[in-house]
Scaffold this active site. Structure first.
Site, PDB file in Angstrom:
ATOM      1  N   GLU A   1     -49.230  -7.129  -1.864  1.00 55.24           N
ATOM      2  CA  GLU A   1     -49.093  -6.310  -0.651  1.00 55.24           C
ATOM      3  C   GLU A   1     -49.331  -4.858  -1.011  1.00 55.24           C
ATOM      4  OE1 GLU A   1     -44.997  -6.635   0.775  1.00 55.24           O
ATOM      5  OE2 GLU A   1     -44.287  -6.776  -1.281  1.00 55.24           O
TER       6      GLU A   1
ATOM      7  N   LEU B   1     -42.635  -8.736   0.942  1.00 53.05           N
ATOM      8  CA  LEU B   1     -41.697  -8.498   2.029  1.00 53.05           C
ATOM      9  C   LEU B   1     -42.217  -9.190   3.288  1.00 53.05           C
ATOM     10  CD1 LEU B   1     -39.072  -6.883   2.644  1.00 53.05           C
ATOM     11  CD2 LEU B   1     -40.563  -5.338   3.907  1.00 53.05           C
TER      12      LEU B   1
ATOM     13  N   TYR C   1     -32.381  -1.692   3.112  1.00 55.68           N
ATOM     14  CA  TYR C   1     -32.716  -0.737   4.166  1.00 55.68           C
ATOM     15  C   TYR C   1     -33.609  -1.367   5.210  1.00 55.68           C
ATOM     16  CZ  TYR C   1     -37.465   0.096   2.341  1.00 55.68           C
ATOM     17  OH  TYR C   1     -38.783  -0.040   1.954  1.00 55.68           O
TER      18      TYR C   1
ATOM     19  N   LYS D   1     -35.287  -6.562   1.136  1.00 55.67           N
ATOM     20  CA  LYS D   1     -35.723  -5.180   1.344  1.00 55.67           C
ATOM     21  C   LYS D   1     -34.747  -4.212   0.683  1.00 55.67           C
ATOM     22  CE  LYS D   1     -37.708  -2.371   5.053  1.00 55.67           C
ATOM     23  NZ  LYS D   1     -38.952  -2.021   4.361  1.00 55.67           N
TER      24      LYS D   1
HETATM   25  N1  PMP Z   1     -44.241  -4.634   2.312  1.00 57.58           N
HETATM   26  C1  PMP Z   1     -43.514  -3.670   1.737  1.00 57.58           C
HETATM   27  C2  PMP Z   1     -43.402  -3.640   0.260  1.00 57.58           C
HETATM   28  C3  PMP Z   1     -42.873  -2.698   2.533  1.00 57.58           C
HETATM   29  O1  PMP Z   1     -42.140  -1.737   1.955  1.00 57.58           O
HETATM   30  C4  PMP Z   1     -43.034  -2.737   3.932  1.00 57.58           C
HETATM   31  C5  PMP Z   1     -42.427  -1.697   4.834  1.00 57.58           C
HETATM   32  N2  PMP Z   1     -41.123  -1.419   4.565  1.00 57.58           N
HETATM   33  C6  PMP Z   1     -43.801  -3.760   4.499  1.00 57.58           C
HETATM   34  C7  PMP Z   1     -44.397  -4.707   3.649  1.00 57.58           C
HETATM   35  C8  PMP Z   1     -44.001  -3.882   5.989  1.00 57.58           C
HETATM   36  O2  PMP Z   1     -42.852  -4.359   6.610  1.00 57.58           O
HETATM   37  P1  PMP Z   1     -42.514  -3.972   8.134  1.00 57.58           P
HETATM   38  O3  PMP Z   1     -43.692  -4.416   8.926  1.00 57.58           O
HETATM   39  O4  PMP Z   1     -41.310  -4.757   8.435  1.00 57.58           O
HETATM   40  O5  PMP Z   1     -42.320  -2.500   8.160  1.00 57.58           O
END
Ligand code: PMP
Length: 286
Positions: A182, A206, A32, A150
């Site tokens: 994270e 991620l 996603y 993701k």
């Molecule tokens: N880490 C995780 C585990 C996430 O789910 C997300 C957001 N989907 C992020 C980091 C941040 O990623 P982004 O800045 O691309 O939204």
């Protein structure tokens, strides 16, 4: 009622359906993206489209839609639903082979499922939480080893969010081998003096699209950035902390496991980065 997108069609949300045999539903076999919308425009669409292609490739799925067409679908949904501020959620699964089997279906006969829908969030950029700052707790990171993909396997992050709520906090940071990986749905940072510290990229986290942009803007503003592991104890002694994600942008963290950071209110660096991020990404929005 929202208009959503499913496999080529724009439909009212209550008429949009996906098969019970869909591998996203049965096996979380899907990926996603969430792209935010400000001023009716898409923030960092290109970054999300590139990461989507990477996630699909890592899972041996074909990219079923071109970047140009995907942009068109995003824009059409923004238009049809009159979104000024909010998010576009996109999910692609390995499709519905008509039965349940661990073996991947033949991509020649089973088409992927593509779903997109909007989330209208007026006031997203002017969030009161950004002024107040967030409280977080730390929890063990027990997710799988490819967090750089993701996928829609979000059960543990969702449980983490509930653990935080139960503890009277807003979110949780996850810890592996003593180091912060994270947040449940965001990347994690601490600030010491003028230095911004965040874990480096690997399969463990991620690769946030907001992270990439924020680190670029920070470096352009002559702030010092250090990409390295940090422990939760180091975080508790930091001057500031914050998170980034597509839907929260930059959000200050003011408390970790009940320990207030600095004066317990947002500091200097995180609010400034939020300002820069919002300003610069709006300029580049499409
Ligand atoms: N880490 C995780 C585990 C996430 O789910 C997300 C957001 N989907 C992020 C980091 C941040 O990623 P982004 O800045 O691309 O939204």
């Amino acid at each position: 009622m929202r208009t959503v997108y499913v496999n080529g069609d724009y439909l009212p949300e209550n008429e949009a359906t996906v098969s019970i045999f869909d591998r996203g539903f049965l096996m979380a076999d899907g990926v996603y993206e969430v792209t935010s919308v400000l001023d009716g425009k898409l923030i960092d669409f290109d970054g999300h489209a590139v990461r989507l292609e990477r996630s699909l490739r890592e899972l041996d799925m074909k990219t079923p839609i071109s970047k140009e067409d995907l942009l068109e679908v995003h824009r059409e949904l923004v238009r049809l639903n009159g979104i000024e501020e909010g998010m576009i959620y996109l999910q692609i699964t390995r499709g519905a082979p008509g039965d349940r089997d661990f073996v991947f279906p033949d991509p020649e006969t089973t088409a992927p499922t593509i779903v997109l829908f909007t989330q209208n969030k007026p006031g997203l950029s002017d969030s009161p939480a950004a002024k107040k700052g967030m409280k977080i707790i730390s929890i063990e990171d027990i997710r799988w080893g490819r967090r750089d993909i993701k996928t829609v396997q979000l059960l543990y992050p969702s449980m983490g969010k509930m653990m935080a709520k139960k503890a009277g906090a807003d979110d949780a940071w996850m810890i592996e081998d003593g180091f912060v990986t994270e947040g449940t749905s965001n990347n994690a940072y601490i600030v010491k003096g003028n230095k911004i510290i965040t874990r480096g990229l690997s399969h463990d986290i991620l690769h946030g699209i907001t992270r990439a942009a924020v680190l670029r803007f920070a470096r352009e503003a002559q702030m010092e950035v250090e990409e390295r592991n940090f422990t939760i104890d180091e975080a508790k002694e930091a001057d500031e902390a914050f998170i980034t994600s597509a839907s929260t942008f930059v959000m200050p963290v003011v408390e970790i496991d009940g320990v207030a950071l600095g004066d317990g209110v947002p500091g200097r660096v995180a609010p400034r980065l939020r300002e820069i991020y919002l300003e610069e990404s709006l300029k580049a929005a499409i």
